[in-house]
Each structure stands twice: as C-alpha cells, then as structure tokens.
Design a protein around this motif. Structure first.
Motif, mmCIF file in Angstrom:
data_model
loop_
_atom_site.group_PDB
_atom_site.id
_atom_site.type_symbol
_atom_site.label_atom_id
_atom_site.label_comp_id
_atom_site.label_asym_id
_atom_site.label_seq_id
_atom_site.Cartn_x
_atom_site.Cartn_y
_atom_site.Cartn_z
ATOM 1 N N THR A 52 -4.082 2.723 0.405
ATOM 2 C CA THR A 52 -5.405 2.501 -0.180
ATOM 3 C C THR A 52 -5.416 2.814 -1.671
ATOM 4 N N VAL A 53 -4.413 3.536 -2.138
ATOM 5 C CA VAL A 53 -4.291 3.925 -3.546
ATOM 6 C C VAL A 53 -2.909 3.487 -4.030
ATOM 7 N N PRO A 54 -2.779 2.979 -5.257
ATOM 8 C CA PRO A 54 -1.465 2.569 -5.755
ATOM 9 C C PRO A 54 -0.454 3.714 -5.725
ATOM 10 N N VAL A 55 0.759 3.400 -5.297
ATOM 11 C CA VAL A 55 1.844 4.385 -5.240
ATOM 12 C C VAL A 55 2.964 3.925 -6.164
ATOM 13 N N VAL A 56 3.367 4.819 -7.060
ATOM 14 C CA VAL A 56 4.483 4.566 -7.969
ATOM 15 C C VAL A 56 5.638 5.459 -7.540
ATOM 16 N N VAL A 57 6.733 4.861 -7.125
ATOM 17 C CA VAL A 57 7.913 5.625 -6.743
ATOM 18 C C VAL A 57 8.767 5.867 -7.986
ATOM 19 N N VAL A 58 9.077 7.139 -8.235
ATOM 20 C CA VAL A 58 9.972 7.510 -9.336
ATOM 21 C C VAL A 58 11.255 8.022 -8.690
ATOM 22 N N ARG A 122 2.420 23.934 -10.244
ATOM 23 C CA ARG A 122 2.095 25.003 -11.192
ATOM 24 C C ARG A 122 1.955 24.462 -12.610
ATOM 25 N N ARG A 123 2.761 23.499 -12.938
ATOM 26 C CA ARG A 123 2.750 22.955 -14.302
ATOM 27 C C ARG A 123 1.538 22.055 -14.531
ATOM 28 N N LEU A 124 1.191 21.223 -13.543
ATOM 29 C CA LEU A 124 0.201 20.165 -13.757
ATOM 30 C C LEU A 124 -1.155 20.442 -13.136
ATOM 31 N N GLN A 125 -1.206 21.333 -12.131
ATOM 32 C CA GLN A 125 -2.470 21.643 -11.455
ATOM 33 C C GLN A 125 -3.165 20.377 -10.950
ATOM 34 N N CYS A 126 -2.367 19.487 -10.363
ATOM 35 C CA CYS A 126 -2.923 18.302 -9.714
ATOM 36 C C CYS A 126 -2.546 18.363 -8.235
ATOM 37 N N PRO A 127 -3.202 17.572 -7.375
ATOM 38 C CA PRO A 127 -2.848 17.602 -5.956
ATOM 39 C C PRO A 127 -1.372 17.246 -5.746
ATOM 40 N N VAL A 128 -0.670 18.080 -4.972
ATOM 41 C CA VAL A 128 0.718 17.829 -4.602
ATOM 42 C C VAL A 128 0.808 17.968 -3.088
ATOM 43 N N ARG A 136 2.700 9.531 5.307
ATOM 44 C CA ARG A 136 1.658 10.453 5.771
ATOM 45 C C ARG A 136 1.139 11.305 4.618
ATOM 46 N N ALA A 137 2.038 11.717 3.729
ATOM 47 C CA ALA A 137 1.631 12.469 2.543
ATOM 48 C C ALA A 137 0.721 11.622 1.661
ATOM 49 N N ALA A 138 1.024 10.329 1.543
ATOM 50 C CA ALA A 138 0.220 9.434 0.705
ATOM 51 C C ALA A 138 -1.204 9.309 1.241
ATOM 52 N N GLN A 139 -1.357 9.323 2.564
ATOM 53 C CA GLN A 139 -2.694 9.230 3.149
ATOM 54 C C GLN A 139 -3.549 10.425 2.754
ATOM 55 N N VAL A 140 -2.944 11.617 2.725
ATOM 56 C CA VAL A 140 -3.678 12.823 2.320
ATOM 57 C C VAL A 140 -3.968 12.792 0.822
ATOM 58 N N ALA A 141 -2.964 12.429 0.019
ATOM 59 C CA ALA A 141 -3.130 12.402 -1.433
ATOM 60 C C ALA A 141 -4.181 11.397 -1.860
ATOM 61 N N ALA A 142 -4.298 10.286 -1.128
ATOM 62 C CA ALA A 142 -5.239 9.224 -1.491
ATOM 63 C C ALA A 142 -6.694 9.689 -1.424
ATOM 64 N N ARG A 143 -6.958 10.748 -0.681
ATOM 65 C CA ARG A 143 -8.327 11.261 -0.593
ATOM 66 C C ARG A 143 -8.744 11.991 -1.867
ATOM 67 N N GLN A 144 -7.763 12.339 -2.713
ATOM 68 C CA GLN A 144 -8.061 13.149 -3.896
ATOM 69 C C GLN A 144 -7.621 12.495 -5.191
ATOM 70 N N ALA A 145 -7.154 11.255 -5.127
ATOM 71 C CA ALA A 145 -6.597 10.633 -6.329
ATOM 72 C C ALA A 145 -6.808 9.130 -6.302
ATOM 73 N N ASP A 146 -6.637 8.509 -7.476
ATOM 74 C CA ASP A 146 -6.673 7.045 -7.526
ATOM 75 C C ASP A 146 -5.342 6.448 -7.966
ATOM 76 N N ILE A 147 -4.324 7.305 -8.124
ATOM 77 C CA ILE A 147 -2.950 6.833 -8.299
ATOM 78 C C ILE A 147 -2.018 7.938 -7.824
ATOM 79 N N ILE A 148 -0.942 7.560 -7.144
ATOM 80 C CA ILE A 148 -0.017 8.524 -6.554
ATOM 81 C C ILE A 148 1.376 8.283 -7.109
ATOM 82 N N PHE A 149 2.044 9.385 -7.487
ATOM 83 C CA PHE A 149 3.439 9.317 -7.915
ATOM 84 C C PHE A 149 4.306 9.970 -6.851
ATOM 85 N N SER A 150 5.300 9.230 -6.367
ATOM 86 C CA SER A 150 6.223 9.757 -5.375
ATOM 87 C C SER A 150 7.460 10.299 -6.074
#
Length: 335
Positions: A52-58, A122-128, A136-150
């Motif tokens: 549901t939210v864009p995922v960027v794989v790094v 600790r460095r970024l204070q964003c949802p991890v 499954r991790a992406a489903q949880v992260a999508a509730r708190q973000a509009d872009i996800i970095f893997s």
C-alpha cells in the motif's frame, strides 16, 4: 582462530583474487547457481501483491559491507526534506526477538533487533520494523509512513518493491565476478540490468566521517583530535579495512582489532583496551557495546554525501514514487 574460521577467511580473501584460487569450490558453485536462477524465476512467475506504500529496496549483489546503512540514512533525511514520512524495514540480522514483526522503541535491546536496525533507529528516530519476513514488516511500517526503505532485501523476492537501488563498493567492486562460494556475488552481474539505479560508494556518493562521539557521554570531538593519536580501532563490519583506512587518513596511528560482521561483543573482548589509549569503533559496533563501554571509548560517526547529479536523481525517484502512490490512493478513493 579455528580451522573453519581460517578457511572462511581464506575463501573470502580469494573472492578478490583470480577466480582459479577458489576453483576447488566449483562443485558447490554448481549447486548454488541453479538455485539462484530458479528462485528469481519462481517469484517472477508469481510476483507478490503490491504494498500500500512504495517500497525502495537498498541492497547489493555482493556479500559484505558496501555502504548501505549510511546511504539509507541519507535517503531517509532526503525523504523528510521532500515532505515525506519514511520508515525502514530490515531482516534484523544478528538479532533474535521473541516475536515478529518487531517495531523498535528506545527500550528494544540490540540482541532482539540486530545492530543495523538499532543504529538506524537511534540515529534517525523514524519507525524501524524488523522481521525476517520483510513483507510482513512492510505491512506494519505502512501504517506509520508513506515511503518505506528496505535495508537489504534485493534477493528477498517475497517482498514487493517499487524501486531497487544497488550499492557497490567502489574499491572492491564485484571481486572475481563469480557467484558464491567461488566469488562474492549473491546473484549474477546480469541482475544489474533490472535495477533502477546503481550507486557506487566512492563515485556516486561517499561515506564521510562527521565527528568523534564518546561512547558513554555522547560528547563530540572534532576529527582533528585523532591527529597523531595512537588508537585501538575496533570493527565488526563487512569491510573493516575501509574503517581503518579512514582513521589513518585522519592522522591516527591505528592498531587493528577485527571481528566478524555483526559480531556480538562482550566486555571480555576488550581485554586489550588501556585507559591511556583511545579506543575507536564504528557506530554500528557501538550500539552493541553501550552497556559496558568505558569513558575512553569513542565511535566514529559517518554520513553519506551524494554528488549533486545523483542527489537530484534520487530526489526525483522519491517524488515519483510518492506521486504514484497519491494517484493510486485517489483512484481507490474514487472507485
């Protein structure tokens, strides 16, 4: 060092030598290569459902450190600057949680999350969010973000992705160009033709030291404090030589203490340390040593800096992904 450890060190060293030095591993390579091919073809035939939210794989093609963590830090900071709300997902290598998905908090022990997720949180204070099943991790992260970095996951095809960034160590490149175990490649070089962008550490972006931070107090020293200093340098990362070389370039006289990547440190590992001699480690190692660190221990904080052209390309990618999500959401709403 055990016989197995010496053998593993020899194999890894030979990855960056002519391939014939690991030719004795060809029987294993003949097993690995078809599995790599089959795994990718299987998921291409049955791709996972879109997020549901864009995922960027790094990710990367090689085993070992290439600079992914500093680059993800840069991407999160740029996403915020562009008005986006980012989150990070990770397998959590080296950690073992009682249950998954694991949404990190300030109280989450590194033993549960793994070192890199702890550093990024600790460095970024964003949802991890940590979960061996990244989808499954992406489903949880999508509730708190509009872009996800893997963080990594290029070969984790069960995770749907909207963009793939491959990070390359500009000094070691792809070694002898062979798949594991003869070479360092997780996938063949032909995989590069399918990704959105290849980012070379040392050309497209650089990982630069920012400050020297006290492991106990958080006090910051300028990098010039290392000039002429004899230091015990500790590294439990994929490419420790890059870290040692950085300290030497800053003027330090380095005594190297290398450990395995993602090593779980204990206080006993630092029996060599002396209060009259500065000890410097990586930030990724520091998060595992906070509870027993001494006041003469420091860690080197680093940051990624992209070239202006590459930064513009990355910004355009993030905005395009955000725009595509907004269009999809609008279509779903009107539907």
């Amino acid at each position: 060092m055990s016989v197995l450890q010496r053998l593993a060190t020899r194999i890894e060293h030979n990855w960056y030598q002519p391939a014939w030095k690991n030719a004795w591993l060809l029987p294993l390579w003949l097993l690995v290569a078809p599995l790599v091919w089959f795994k990718r073809r299987w998921f291409l035939r049955q791709p996972p459902a879109a997020n549901t939210v864009p995922v960027v794989v790094v990710g990367n093609l090689t085993v070992g450190g290439t600079g992914k963590t500093p680059l993800i830090t840069l991407l999160v900071e740029r996403a915020r600057a562009l008005g986006l709300t980012p989150a990070i997902i990770s397998r959590g290598y080296g950690g073992k949680a009682a249950q998954y998905p694991l949404l990190l908090t300030a109280e989450t022990p590194v033993s549960a999350s793994g070192d890199e997720p702890a550093l990024l949180f600790r460095r970024l204070q964003c949802p991890v969010v940590v979960d061996p099943q990244r989808a499954r991790a992406a489903q949880v992260a999508a509730r708190q973000a509009d872009i996800i970095f893997s963080d990594d996951g290029l070969q984790h095809y069960a995770l749907a992705r909207d963009a793939e960034l491959v990070v390359v160590d500009g000094q070691r490149n792809f070694g002898n160009g062979w798949l594991l175990p003869v070479g360092p490649l997780r996938e063949p070089l032909s995989r590069l033709r399918t990704v959105d962008q290849i980012l070379v550490n040392g050309a497209d972006f650089s990982v630069e030291p920012v400050a020297l931070i006290n492991a106990c107090t958080g006090q910051s020293l300028p990098l010039t404090a290392l000039q002429g200093q004899g230091v015990d340098a500790v590294a439990g990362i994929g490419n420790p030589q890059r870290f040692y070389r950085t300290l030497q370039e800053l003027g330090a006289q380095v005594t190297e203490h290398s450990f395995a990547d993602h090593y779980a440190f204990t206080a006993q590992d630092f029996a060599f340390a002396q209060p009259q001699r500065m000890l410097v480690m990586t930030e990724k190692d520091w998060v595992k040593c906070r509870d027993f660190a001494a006041d003469y221990w420091w860690y080197l904080q680093v940051g990624a800096m992209a070239t202006p052209a590459v930064q513009q390309q990355l910004d355009q990618l993030l905005l395009r992904l955000a725009s595509g999500r907004a269009q999809r959401s609008s279509g779903e709403h009107h539907g």
